[in-house]
Design an enzyme around this catalytic site. Sequence first.
Site, PDB file in Angstrom:
ATOM      1  N   ARG A 132      61.601  43.283 103.526  1.00 29.69           N
ATOM      2  CA  ARG A 132      61.452  43.063 102.015  1.00 29.69           C
ATOM      3  C   ARG A 132      61.142  44.621 101.383  1.00 29.69           C
ATOM      4  O   ARG A 132      59.949  44.873 101.893  1.00 29.69           O
ATOM      5  CB  ARG A 132      60.308  42.101 101.644  1.00 29.69           C
ATOM      6  CG  ARG A 132      60.630  40.689 101.264  1.00 29.69           C
ATOM      7  CD  ARG A 132      59.869  39.762 100.461  1.00 29.69           C
ATOM      8  NE  ARG A 132      58.282  40.424 100.564  1.00 29.69           N
ATOM      9  CZ  ARG A 132      57.384  39.744 100.017  1.00 29.69           C
ATOM     10  NH1 ARG A 132      57.716  38.724  99.287  1.00 29.69           N
ATOM     11  NH2 ARG A 132      56.149  40.017 100.251  1.00 29.69           N
ATOM     12  N   THR A 153      60.709  46.286  95.134  1.00 26.15           N
ATOM     13  CA  THR A 153      61.558  45.503  94.354  1.00 26.15           C
ATOM     14  C   THR A 153      61.371  43.798  94.888  1.00 26.15           C
ATOM     15  O   THR A 153      61.897  42.798  94.396  1.00 26.15           O
ATOM     16  CB  THR A 153      62.969  45.704  94.573  1.00 26.15           C
ATOM     17  OG1 THR A 153      63.436  45.618  95.885  1.00 26.15           O
ATOM     18  CG2 THR A 153      63.234  47.092  94.045  1.00 26.15           C
ATOM     19  N   ASP A 199      50.188  38.488 106.122  1.00 27.81           N
ATOM     20  CA  ASP A 199      51.567  38.975 106.781  1.00 27.81           C
ATOM     21  C   ASP A 199      52.109  38.678 108.025  1.00 27.81           C
ATOM     22  O   ASP A 199      51.352  39.139 109.037  1.00 27.81           O
ATOM     23  CB  ASP A 199      51.497  40.570 106.696  1.00 27.81           C
ATOM     24  CG  ASP A 199      52.914  41.371 106.746  1.00 27.81           C
ATOM     25  OD1 ASP A 199      53.541  40.792 107.996  1.00 27.81           O
ATOM     26  OD2 ASP A 199      53.385  41.934 106.002  1.00 27.81           O
ATOM     27  N   ASP A 223      52.891  41.113 110.634  1.00 29.27           N
ATOM     28  CA  ASP A 223      51.562  42.046 111.394  1.00 29.27           C
ATOM     29  C   ASP A 223      50.932  41.122 112.264  1.00 29.27           C
ATOM     30  O   ASP A 223      50.305  41.690 113.163  1.00 29.27           O
ATOM     31  CB  ASP A 223      51.008  42.525 109.975  1.00 29.27           C
ATOM     32  CG  ASP A 223      51.793  43.977 109.286  1.00 29.27           C
ATOM     33  OD1 ASP A 223      52.414  44.289 110.215  1.00 29.27           O
ATOM     34  OD2 ASP A 223      51.542  44.170 108.113  1.00 29.27           O
TER      35      ASP A 223
HETATM   36  C1  PRP Z   1      58.434  38.557 105.883  1.00 27.11           C
HETATM   37  C2  PRP Z   1      58.704  37.017 106.131  1.00 27.11           C
HETATM   38  C3  PRP Z   1      60.008  36.790 105.571  1.00 27.11           C
HETATM   39  C4  PRP Z   1      60.050  37.658 104.158  1.00 27.11           C
HETATM   40  C5  PRP Z   1      59.485  36.138 103.057  1.00 27.11           C
HETATM   41  O1  PRP Z   1      59.076  39.396 106.236  1.00 27.11           O
HETATM   42  O2  PRP Z   1      58.800  36.879 107.590  1.00 27.11           O
HETATM   43  O3  PRP Z   1      61.192  37.266 106.316  1.00 27.11           O
HETATM   44  O4  PRP Z   1      58.622  38.431 104.322  1.00 27.11           O
HETATM   45  O5  PRP Z   1      59.689  36.908 101.743  1.00 27.11           O
HETATM   46  P1  PRP Z   1      60.657  36.454 100.720  1.00 27.11           P
HETATM   47  O6  PRP Z   1      60.874  35.031 100.750  1.00 27.11           O
HETATM   48  O7  PRP Z   1      59.793  37.211  99.604  1.00 27.11           O
HETATM   49  O8  PRP Z   1      61.722  37.084 101.294  1.00 27.11           O
HETATM   50  P2  PRP Z   1      58.906  40.955 106.023  1.00 27.11           P
HETATM   51  O9  PRP Z   1      59.769  41.359 104.999  1.00 27.11           O
HETATM   52  O10 PRP Z   1      57.127  41.311 105.832  1.00 27.11           O
HETATM   53  O11 PRP Z   1      59.441  41.942 107.423  1.00 27.11           O
HETATM   54  P3  PRP Z   1      58.933  41.550 108.884  1.00 27.11           P
HETATM   55  O12 PRP Z   1      59.036  40.154 109.357  1.00 27.11           O
HETATM   56  O13 PRP Z   1      59.744  42.499 109.457  1.00 27.11           O
HETATM   57  O14 PRP Z   1      57.230  42.280 108.501  1.00 27.11           O
HETATM   58  N1  URA Z   2      55.814  37.476 103.860  1.00 26.11           N
HETATM   59  C1  URA Z   2      54.677  37.411 104.747  1.00 26.11           C
HETATM   60  O1  URA Z   2      54.430  37.680 105.782  1.00 26.11           O
HETATM   61  N2  URA Z   2      53.575  36.871 103.962  1.00 26.11           N
HETATM   62  C2  URA Z   2      53.785  36.565 102.824  1.00 26.11           C
HETATM   63  O2  URA Z   2      52.772  35.661 102.425  1.00 26.11           O
HETATM   64  C3  URA Z   2      54.944  36.663 102.086  1.00 26.11           C
HETATM   65  C4  URA Z   2      55.890  37.411 102.625  1.00 26.11           C
END
Ligand code: PRP
Ligand code: URA
Length: 209
Positions: free
Chosen positions: A104, A108, A200, A203
């Site tokens: 994400r 944005t 997160d 993380d």
């Molecule tokens: C997180 C999560 C989803 C997304 C959800 O991933 O694992 O993929 O955010 O958010 P959304 O519904 O608003 O799109 P992130 O973008 O943090 O990536 P990562 O798993 O690589 O940390």
């Molecule tokens: N992605 C995450 O990992 N946690 C949230 O709460 C939203 C998006």
Amino acid sequence: MSRVCLIDHPLVQHKLTYIRDKNTNSKEFRELVDEVALLMAYEVTRNLRLEDTMVETPIGPCPTRIISGQDVGVIAILRAGLGMIGGILKLIPNAKVGHIGLYRDPETLQPVEYYCKLPADIAQRELIVVDPMLATGGSAAAGIQAIKDRGGRRIRLMCLIAAPEGIQTVQERHPDVDIYVAAIDECLNSQGYIVPGLGDAGDRLFGTK
Ligand code: PRP
Ligand code: URA
């Protein structure tokens, strides 16, 4: 309109409590996500079709049933979806696994695709898309679109925690995709995190913060 199935089994809810707890470390978090994914997969696969077969027991012939030719594919949205793959594979060890890399954009909140590798025969498979968090729904909707663009048709989405906004987005953009969640939380905060959520997910799984 797709169905939303809230999996409120006591074991799932119990483990989700510890997943949410900020004092749960990465090792425990990974183990718990793996266990909850396995338990949720039991419900997500409830309506897979069975076909009749026969086996020989030590006593004699036995008419019985097996999951029919429609094989399963599990597709992780990277990174955090990786944490849910192992639990599902314990139940369905012959499932094929696909990966879609999406992050994400922090400004944005729009998903950016950086990787996609799916089983060649996704059109023939029952597909389960996994990502622990359904926040704005942008990542899940984009991941599902990437699968459809490559021929995937029978798709269900499995997440640990959803915000109402994320459910609405997926239902609007993919009314054919049923959504399975362990919790539906209140809302998103100004950074797009689910409140109260679990923080997160990537993380916490991988210890990167
Ligand atoms: C997180 C999560 C989803 C997304 C959800 O991933 O694992 O993929 O955010 O958010 P959304 O519904 O608003 O799109 P992130 O973008 O943090 O990536 P990562 O798993 O690589 O940390
Ligand atoms: N992605 C995450 O990992 N946690 C949230 O709460 C939203 C998006």
